[in-house]
Write a protein that holds these residues in place. Sequence first.
Motif, PDB file in Angstrom:
ATOM      1  N   GLU A   1       8.624   4.058   5.630  1.00 33.73           N
ATOM      2  CA  GLU A   1       7.889   3.821   4.961  1.00 33.73           C
ATOM      3  C   GLU A   1       6.462   4.969   4.438  1.00 33.73           C
ATOM      4  O   GLU A   1       5.618   4.883   4.122  1.00 33.73           O
TER       5      GLU A   1
ATOM      6  N   ARG B   1       5.969   6.080  -1.697  1.00 29.20           N
ATOM      7  CA  ARG B   1       4.862   5.465  -1.659  1.00 29.20           C
ATOM      8  C   ARG B   1       5.197   4.169  -2.448  1.00 29.20           C
ATOM      9  O   ARG B   1       4.213   3.670  -2.863  1.00 29.20           O
TER      10      ARG B   1
ATOM     11  N   ARG C   1      -1.314   4.347   1.030  1.00 38.49           N
ATOM     12  CA  ARG C   1       0.410   5.071   0.070  1.00 38.49           C
ATOM     13  C   ARG C   1      -0.401   6.583  -1.243  1.00 38.49           C
ATOM     14  O   ARG C   1      -0.182   7.323  -1.416  1.00 38.49           O
TER      15      ARG C   1
END
Length: 456
Positions: free
Chosen positions: A100, A103, A329
């Motif tokens: 994760e 981005r 992100r």
Amino acid sequence: VKVVLIATNIELQPLREAVARGTIDGVQLSPESIAAAYARISRSSHSVERLRREARLDVVKARQSNERIVFEMGHSSIAEHAVFNFDIEGVSRLALEELERSRLASYTERSQRYVMIGRDFFLPPEMQSVPGFAGRMTKLVDSLSETYRLLYQSIVGSVAAARKAGEMAREDARYALPLCTTGQVGLTINARSLEDTVRRMAGSRLSEVRNLARRLEEEALKVTPSLVRYTEAVPAPFEADGVTASGSSEVLRVRLLDSTPDGEAKLAETLAWMTGRAAVSPEELEHLIAGYYVPGSPHLRAPRLFELVDFTFDVRVSATCFAQLKRHRMATILAGPYDLGLGVMVPPTVARAGVESDYLAACRDAEGVAREWLGYAPDQAAVAAYCLTNGHQRRVRVKMNLRELYHFSRLRLDQHAQWEIRLLAQDMCGLARREFPRACAFLCGKHEYGDWCSGR
Ligand SMILES: Cc1cc2nc3c(=O)[nH]c(=O)nc-3n(C[C@H](O)[C@H](O)[C@H](O)COP(=O)(O)OP(=O)(O)OC[C@H]3O[C@@H](n4cnc5c(N)ncnc54)[C@H](O)[C@@H]3O)c2cc1C
């Protein structure tokens, strides 16, 4: 104006069934034809519709065209037109931290807050290869699972009268779960971002992450051989390494390391330039910001202008708080190693339910196994983190611009936010407000937005 919806991400299963029935030619299922058609837009006088039809009817040629444009000419942005959805299951929370980090992708993950977690854990191959260690790890997982259930029941008992007692109990009992607990994620990502993700993960210190990278690559190559190609591992000299014990439990939750010098003056000066005014005074800036926010709604996006003001924070977070923080992100998030010296985060409900000593003993057990691993394999410190719990902590450098901080405050100062990330957001926003009181005046959670505005 002509706008035509030509594709959307529908599930492959019914299409595969149509291929099996012979209704569709399987090769046409590749998103490469769209990427190839769009790649040709810039140099062809034909309509997009025609370019798409040609690419769809001759996928082999479309692939050759992609290879030439993406790889030989370097127009990698063409690969962004092909998008994948992946179901990912049976992957540890530690490995998901690495996945994760990309981005330009979308994730939805099973929440340990809303779902009761069973004894689902990943035993890293590195540990399986050390005689006796697999048994040691299995015992640890069993005892942490037991502590998790004990915490859950004790918290439920102590907050039985509260609304959502089960959710509160799951939210805090999870601090005892290890980072080798498996999760499941829905991932949406385009081919260009997938290639970057695969390369980064292929250089991971964890074999689980390297293996996940290869599986993603294999699946993507089945449909887009011409768009995902440079997947060899990139070196990771700028990554934190595993687990350390160098920190102190005195470290503050949040420190503001720096912010844009004269940030508000910079906003005012840029605004004056953009709008053709001679100058914008601090009072005018304040007035303009209030005029933007007060009649608005909590879903109003902060203006792009706010991206000119940056903040760098040094924060101390538990693994479970990090799991939430990393989902932002747009921010720059640089995680340090898990640091045994920082101690563990104790949820207040655990203390109130009288099970703090059970929780702390379980965390000490986890640390004991992690230290044992470091003794066996000091060169594989990253693997030791599988033993640690969601309560173990690390320091993280977080750089956010003011626009991101506004978004962060709406979600994480909200009453629905988990308590630890809410405390983090309170500290971050408080420090930012001290620097730039005018520009930060409307940092608040969604639930308090109306009251916040009417108080001004
Ligand atoms: C109370 C609460 C419960 C949650 N529960 C869960 C859960 O159960 N499971 C789970 O997986 N997550 C959960 N989350 C995390 C949540 O889904 C988000 O991933 C997280 O809050 C990050 O925020 P964000 O996605 O708005 O944007 P950020 O990543 O912070 O990005 C900022 C903004 O940029 C824009 N943006 C960024 N990337 C994209 C993109 N690819 N496409 C379009 N716009 C983009 C959006 O406008 C976004 O708001 C929860 C969050 C909260 C606050």
